[in-house]
Design an enzyme around this catalytic site. Structure first.
Site, mmCIF file in Angstrom:
data_model
loop_
_atom_site.group_PDB
_atom_site.id
_atom_site.type_symbol
_atom_site.label_atom_id
_atom_site.label_comp_id
_atom_site.label_asym_id
_atom_site.label_seq_id
_atom_site.Cartn_x
_atom_site.Cartn_y
_atom_site.Cartn_z
ATOM 1 N N LYS A 13 39.072 44.312 40.631
ATOM 2 C CA LYS A 13 39.834 45.457 40.113
ATOM 3 C C LYS A 13 40.884 45.865 41.138
ATOM 4 O O LYS A 13 40.589 45.899 42.351
ATOM 5 C CB LYS A 13 38.857 46.607 39.838
ATOM 6 C CG LYS A 13 39.482 47.818 39.153
ATOM 7 C CD LYS A 13 38.411 48.866 38.875
ATOM 8 C CE LYS A 13 38.954 50.088 38.161
ATOM 9 N NZ LYS A 13 37.895 51.085 37.868
ATOM 10 N N SER A 27 33.542 53.805 34.201
ATOM 11 C CA SER A 27 34.529 52.723 34.252
ATOM 12 C C SER A 27 34.044 51.299 34.408
ATOM 13 O O SER A 27 34.819 50.389 34.203
ATOM 14 C CB SER A 27 35.525 53.007 35.375
ATOM 15 O OG SER A 27 36.460 53.900 34.905
ATOM 16 N N SER A 70 37.824 52.507 33.102
ATOM 17 C CA SER A 70 39.113 52.089 33.602
ATOM 18 C C SER A 70 39.134 50.606 34.025
ATOM 19 O O SER A 70 40.212 50.043 34.153
ATOM 20 C CB SER A 70 39.516 52.976 34.783
ATOM 21 O OG SER A 70 38.608 52.833 35.851
HETATM 22 N N1 GLN Z 1 36.787 58.125 31.999
HETATM 23 C C1 GLN Z 1 36.471 58.779 33.208
HETATM 24 C C2 GLN Z 1 37.709 59.406 33.792
HETATM 25 O O1 GLN Z 1 38.722 59.252 33.228
HETATM 26 C C3 GLN Z 1 35.842 57.868 34.201
HETATM 27 C C4 GLN Z 1 36.769 56.868 34.754
HETATM 28 C C5 GLN Z 1 36.136 56.071 35.867
HETATM 29 O O2 GLN Z 1 34.922 55.860 35.898
HETATM 30 N N2 GLN Z 1 36.933 55.667 36.824
HETATM 31 O O3 GLN Z 1 37.668 60.033 34.792
#
Ligand code: GLN
EC number: 6.3.5.7
Length: 480
Positions: free
Chosen positions: A83, A182, A158
């Site tokens: 990532k 994510s 994400s």
């Molecule tokens: N959807 C959550 C956010 O937008 C978690 C995203 C993540 O785990 N990086 O913060």
């Protein structure tokens, strides 16, 4: 070379039996990426020079070890995607943001050091929502990663790039990060295994911070065994992350008679009926295997989303303060005439252009919650609620070994469907954020499909009890 569903074990075998070399394997993956990634958009950049030199090294190491009858490192020659918020020395690390579009990492993240030490081949950096803010991979400044099972749908966020890369055989395994969903949401949407690790089990050194008390690195893989292998390699104390702890992983080799808790709050209104059906069917299959299923309650679940989005945005706004247009990252200094050259101009113009809409929203929400007049009402209150959520898990794990439920309330949605409605996007995280707030581990395990779209089962354990998750997940994997 056929790359479909290639696992670490199969790659080990192929290398050992000289069916292919690590270099041939890396080239086959690059070939696959070049053929399919225009459509899917999993990768932001490819690290061909690095990967080929790592593969050549792996080939030498394998030959040397085999000639003396020794085993070679488990990840020798195994290709992976990383990532793009995790630093790989000498490679770009953009966080899918214009702010870091040209940033090249000067050192390896803790987890990358461990992958390299075990011989992994890094193919490239995968797409994400900018600074890991999002649940759909639509907030990237560069591209949307599409769902390989249905290109009109999101891959989840994400870590959408990492999940889509595994689902489309563009890597054997990938690393993602999970702050609130994510690793698990994209794993669920793309039909791969994704593990959010216990907070403190994997080093966050060299991982660009989203929300520091919630962020954790985790693997995305083809199967449970690979997730266990990667977890085993990347976990453990790192002197560069004070929150990481020594972690002695003990594999559970025999099936254990676990008691499984099913929280009633995870099956309330808002849960898609088809998702509910698949989850319940799987749980009853688990019961048929002789496991005891028990309804439990996580009474503070209703407050988790509000609590998470206050804490997450507060920490994110503080973390993003370092991108000021002066030290590093996108800067407008050269475009500002020296007559009206104030610090405020530099901040406003650089941050105004460098950050996308969701990042700006988080900065504003977080700054508001932390400001002196509102701190007690929002940030402090959210921290108190976080303790209640954590307590729910502590109480539950006195009664049960594992907790199971859905990962998301619905399968992957259409690209664009929620993009202009942040609240409905945040609702996708309802069953995943309590896990990060409590710091416990959880896996998304693929258990079926609704039409073309995969659905994941969430398996949650107590702190540092990943071994229980792997143990039961490898049983479930065989019966679904
Ligand atoms: N959807 C959550 C956010 O937008 C978690 C995203 C993540 O785990 N990086 O913060």
């Amino acid at each position: 070379m056929k790359l479909e569903n290639f696992t670490i074990k199969q790659i080990n075998k192929g290398l050992k039996e000289k069916e292919f070399s690590a270099k041939e394997l890396a080239l086959a993956y690059f070939d696959k990426i070049k053929k399919t990634d225009n459509e899917i958009g999993a990768y932001l950049s490819l690290s061909e020079t690095l990967a080929i030199s790592q593969a050549e090294e792996a080939d030498k190491e394998i030959a040397l070890r085999l000639s003396s009858g020794q085993e070679f490192p488990i990840l020798a020659g195994v290709p992976c995607g990383i990532k793009d918020n995790i630093l790989v020395e000498g490679e770009k690390c953009t966080c899918a943001s214009k702010m870091l579009e040209n940033y090249v990492a000067s050192y390896d993240a803790g987890c990358i050091k461990k992958l390299k030490k075990n011989g992994a081949v890094i193919l490239g950096k995968t797409n994400l929502d900018e600074f890991a803010f999002g649940s759909s991979c639509e907030n990237s400044a560069f591209k949307v990663t599409k769902n390989p099972h249905d290109l009109s749908c999101v891959s989840g966020g994400s870590s959408g790039g990492s999940a889509a890369a595994i689902a489309s055989d563009q890597a054997c395994f990938a690393l993602g990060t999970d702050t609130g969903c994510s690793v698990r949401t994209p794993a669920s949407f793309c039909g791969v295994v994704g593990l959010k690790t216990t907070y403190g089990s994997v080093s966050r050194s060299g991982v660009i911070a989203s929300a520091s008390s919630l962020d954790q690195v985790g693997p995305l893989t083809k199967n449970v065994e690979d997730a266990e292998t990667i977890f085993n390699i990347i976990s453990g104390k790192d002197i560069f992350d004070a929150t990481s702890v020594e972690f002695k992983y003990e594999k559970l080799t025999k099936e254990k008679p676990f008691v499984i808790g099913v929280p009633r709050e995870f099956f309330g209104k808002g849960l898609n009926k088809d998702v509910e059906k698949i989850i319940k069917k799987t749980i009853s299959k688990i019961e048929d295997q002789g496991f005891k299923i028990q309804e439990i309650s996580l009474p503070s679940t209703d407050f988790a989303l509000a609590c998470y989005y206050i804490i997450q945005t507060s920490e994110a706004s503080a973390n993003l303060a370092r991108f000021d247009g002066i030290r590093y990252g996108y800067s407008e200094i050269q475009n500002i005439s020296s007559k009206d050259f104030t610090l405020r101009d530099i901040y406003l113009k650089s941050r105004g252009k460098g950050f996308g809409a969701e990042s700006k929203r988080r900065i504003m929400l977080g700054t508001y919650s932390l400001s002196s007049g509102y701190y007690d009402a929002y940030y402090k209150k959210a921290q108190e609620v976080r303790l209640l959520i954590k307590q729910d898990f502590i109480d539950s794990f006195k009664k049960v070994d594992l907790i199971m439920g859905p990962v998301t309330p619905f399968p992957a949605f259409k690209i664009g469907e929620k993009a202009n409605d942040p609240l409905s996007m945040y609702l996708a995280d309802i069953y995943t954020v309590p896990i990060n707030l409590a710091g416990v581990p959880a896996m998304s395990l693929p258990i079926g499909k609704i039409g073309k779209l995969p659905v994941g089962l969430q398996i949650i354990a107590n702190h540092f009890e990943e071994s229980k998750i792997f143990n039961i997940a490898s049983i479930i994997e065989k019966i679904v």
